[in-house]
Design a protein around this motif. Structure first.
Motif, short mmCIF file in Angstrom:
data_model
loop_
_atom_site.label_atom_id
_atom_site.label_comp_id
_atom_site.label_asym_id
_atom_site.label_seq_id
_atom_site.Cartn_x
_atom_site.Cartn_y
_atom_site.Cartn_z
N GLU A 102 81.20 29.31 55.03
CA GLU A 102 81.22 30.72 54.68
C GLU A 102 82.22 30.98 53.56
N ARG A 103 83.35 30.30 53.61
CA ARG A 103 84.35 30.44 52.55
C ARG A 103 83.82 29.88 51.23
N ILE A 104 83.12 28.75 51.29
CA ILE A 104 82.52 28.17 50.07
C ILE A 104 81.52 29.15 49.47
N LEU A 105 80.71 29.75 50.31
CA LEU A 105 79.72 30.71 49.83
C LEU A 105 80.40 31.91 49.18
N GLU A 106 81.48 32.39 49.77
CA GLU A 106 82.23 33.51 49.19
C GLU A 106 82.78 33.14 47.81
N LEU A 108 83.28 21.17 42.02
CA LEU A 108 83.53 20.63 43.35
C LEU A 108 85.02 20.52 43.63
N ARG A 109 85.78 20.08 42.63
CA ARG A 109 87.23 19.91 42.81
C ARG A 109 87.90 21.24 43.12
N ASP A 110 87.48 22.31 42.45
CA ASP A 110 88.07 23.63 42.67
C ASP A 110 87.74 24.16 44.06
N ILE A 111 86.50 23.95 44.48
CA ILE A 111 86.10 24.40 45.82
C ILE A 111 86.92 23.67 46.88
N ALA A 112 87.03 22.36 46.73
CA ALA A 112 87.77 21.55 47.71
C ALA A 112 89.22 22.01 47.82
N ALA A 113 89.82 22.34 46.68
CA ALA A 113 91.21 22.80 46.69
C ALA A 113 91.35 24.14 47.42
N HIS A 114 90.39 25.03 47.22
CA HIS A 114 90.46 26.34 47.84
C HIS A 114 90.26 26.29 49.35
N VAL A 115 89.36 25.42 49.81
CA VAL A 115 89.09 25.36 51.25
C VAL A 115 89.89 24.27 51.95
N ARG A 116 90.71 23.54 51.17
CA ARG A 116 91.58 22.50 51.71
C ARG A 116 90.81 21.45 52.50
N ALA A 117 89.78 20.95 51.85
CA ALA A 117 88.96 19.89 52.44
C ALA A 117 88.70 18.84 51.37
N SER A 118 88.25 17.68 51.79
CA SER A 118 87.95 16.61 50.83
C SER A 118 86.68 16.94 50.05
N GLU A 119 86.54 16.35 48.86
CA GLU A 119 85.34 16.57 48.07
C GLU A 119 84.10 16.03 48.78
N VAL A 161 83.13 18.75 51.24
CA VAL A 161 82.58 19.91 50.54
C VAL A 161 81.19 19.59 50.00
N ARG A 162 81.00 18.40 49.49
CA ARG A 162 79.68 18.01 49.00
C ARG A 162 78.64 18.09 50.11
N ARG A 163 79.02 17.69 51.31
CA ARG A 163 78.11 17.77 52.46
C ARG A 163 77.83 19.23 52.81
N ASP A 164 78.86 20.07 52.75
CA ASP A 164 78.66 21.50 53.01
C ASP A 164 77.72 22.13 51.99
N ILE A 165 77.87 21.74 50.75
CA ILE A 165 77.02 22.29 49.69
C ILE A 165 75.56 21.92 49.92
N ARG A 166 75.32 20.70 50.38
CA ARG A 166 73.94 20.30 50.69
C ARG A 166 73.34 21.18 51.78
N LEU A 180 74.25 24.29 52.56
CA LEU A 180 74.04 25.64 52.02
C LEU A 180 72.85 25.68 51.07
N GLU A 181 72.64 24.60 50.33
CA GLU A 181 71.47 24.54 49.45
C GLU A 181 70.19 24.51 50.27
N ALA A 182 70.20 23.75 51.34
CA ALA A 182 69.01 23.68 52.21
C ALA A 182 68.66 25.04 52.79
N GLU A 183 69.66 25.88 52.97
CA GLU A 183 69.45 27.23 53.47
C GLU A 183 69.10 28.22 52.36
N GLY A 184 69.05 27.74 51.12
CA GLY A 184 68.69 28.59 49.99
C GLY A 184 69.78 29.52 49.52
N LEU A 185 71.03 29.25 49.93
CA LEU A 185 72.13 30.16 49.61
C LEU A 185 72.81 29.84 48.28
#
Length: 268
Positions: free
Chosen positions: A15-19, A29-40, A43-48, A50-55
Motif C-alpha cells: 500500500e505504501r509502494i502504491l502511494e 526501484l532503489r528509491d522505493i526500497a529506501a522509502h519503505v525500508r525493504a530490500s530491492e 520490493v521487486r516482488r511487491d511490484i510484480r 501490484l502489476e498483476a492487480e493492474g495497479l
C-alpha cells in the motif's frame, strides 16, 4: 516474525509502494526500497504483485502508474526521484560543454543539475525556457543566459507556447541538452503534454546536435507527444541501470550512448 504476520506487513508495504508511485508518477526501484525500508528484491516482488492487480506498471529498474502516455508529473515530483542518477548524468553531460560555447538547456530536474555543473564555464551562452536553469546560472559570471518568452507552465516551471517558439526561431547553437518523460528506439524522446512537446521541438531545432538526458526510469518508456525522433538524437546520456537492449538499438541507429556509473555501483 510468524507466518501469520507476514501477509499483514506485506500488504502495508505494498500500500505504501502504491502511494509513492501515485504521488510521483514513476519511481526507481532503489528509491522505493529506501522509502519503505525493504530490500530491492522484496520490493521487486511487491511490484510484480501490484502489476498483476493492474495497479501499477513494472519497468526495468522501477515502477510507474498504468496508462502513463498522458501523465505529466510535477517538477517537484520529478526532482525527488532518481537523484543519484540525475547527478551522475549531469556530471557526464557537463564534459560536453566547453568554454566559448552556445548551448540550449531544456526544462527538467536533470538539466537543472547540469546547469549547476557548468556555472564555472567562461564565455558560455545558454538559451533556456526553464526558470530553475536560469536561476542557477543567473549569478554565474562567465555565463550569459538567454530566456525565451512564452507562457509559464507551473508543472514544469518552463515557458511554453507560440511566444516561446517564436523567440527561438532563427537561433543557432552548438548543442541542445533536453530531457523528457520517455525515450525509445522506436519514437525517440517524448513528453505527455502537446504544448511542452512543441516547445521542446523548437529548442532541439536550434542545435547542430541534440543530446538527450534520461535516467533509467525513462529509457524504454513512451509518452504521447514525440519531441525528438530517434534518428535525430546524436547523444543519449543515461545511467548504468538503463535497459541495455534499448541502448544497443539506439546505438545501432547512430546514437552515441554515454552510460554514467553511479558511485554506489563503483563501491565508493
Amino acid at each position: 516474525m510468524t507466518e501469520e504476520t507476514k501477509p499483514a506487513f506485506a500488504a502495508e508495504r505494498r500500500e505504501r509502494i502504491l502511494e509513492l508511485v501515485r504521488a510521483n508518477g514513476a519511481m526507481a526501484l532503489r528509491d522505493i526500497a529506501a522509502h519503505v525500508r525493504a530490500s530491492e528484491v522484496t520490493v521487486r516482488r511487491d511490484i510484480r504483485v501490484l502489476e498483476a492487480e493492474g495497479l501499477i506498471d513494472r519497468r526495468r529498474g522501477g515502477a510507474a502508474l498504468p496508462g502513463r502516455l498522458g501523465h505529466e508529473p510535477s517538477y517537484t515530483q520529478r526532482s525527488g526521484t532518481s537523484t543519484p542518477e540525475k547527478l551522475a548524468i549531469a556530471s557526464a553531460a557537463a564534459r560536453l560543454v566547453q568554454d566559448d560555447d552556445a548551448i540550449v538547456l531544456g526544462p527538467g530536474s536533470t538539466t537543472e543539475a547540469l546547469a549547476r555543473e557548468i556555472v564555472g564555464r567562461r564565455n558560455l551562452t545558454v538559451v533556456t525556457n526553464s526558470l530553475p536553469v536560469a536561476e542557477v546560472l543567473a549569478a554565474a559570471p562567465g555565463v550569459e543566459v538567454v530566456m525565451t518568452g512564452g507562457t509559464l507552465r507551473g508543472t514544469t516551471l518552463a515557458l511554453v507556447g507560440t511566444a516561446a517558439e517564436q523567440s527561438l526561431a532563427g537561433l543557432r547553437v552548438h548543442r541542445a541538452f533536453v530531457s523528457g518523460n520517455g525515450v525509445t528506439a522506436q519514437r525517440g524522446l517524448s513528453t505527455p503534454n502537446p504544448a511542452v512537446g512543441s516547445t521542446d521541438r523548437a529548442l532541439a531545432a536550434c542545435a547542430e546536435e541534440v543530446i538527450v538526458l534520461a535516467d533509467h526510469t525513462k529509457v524504454g518508456a513512451d509518452t504521447m507527444v514525440q519531441t525528438v525522433a530517434p534518428e535525430n538524437i546524436a547523444h543519449l546520456i543515461t545511467d548504468n541501470h538503463a535497459d541495455p537492449e534499448v541502448l544497443m538499438t539506439l546505438e545501432d541507429m547512430g546514437t552515441l550512448v554515454h552510460v554514467a556509473v553511479l558511485d554506489v555501483d563503483r563501491g565508493e
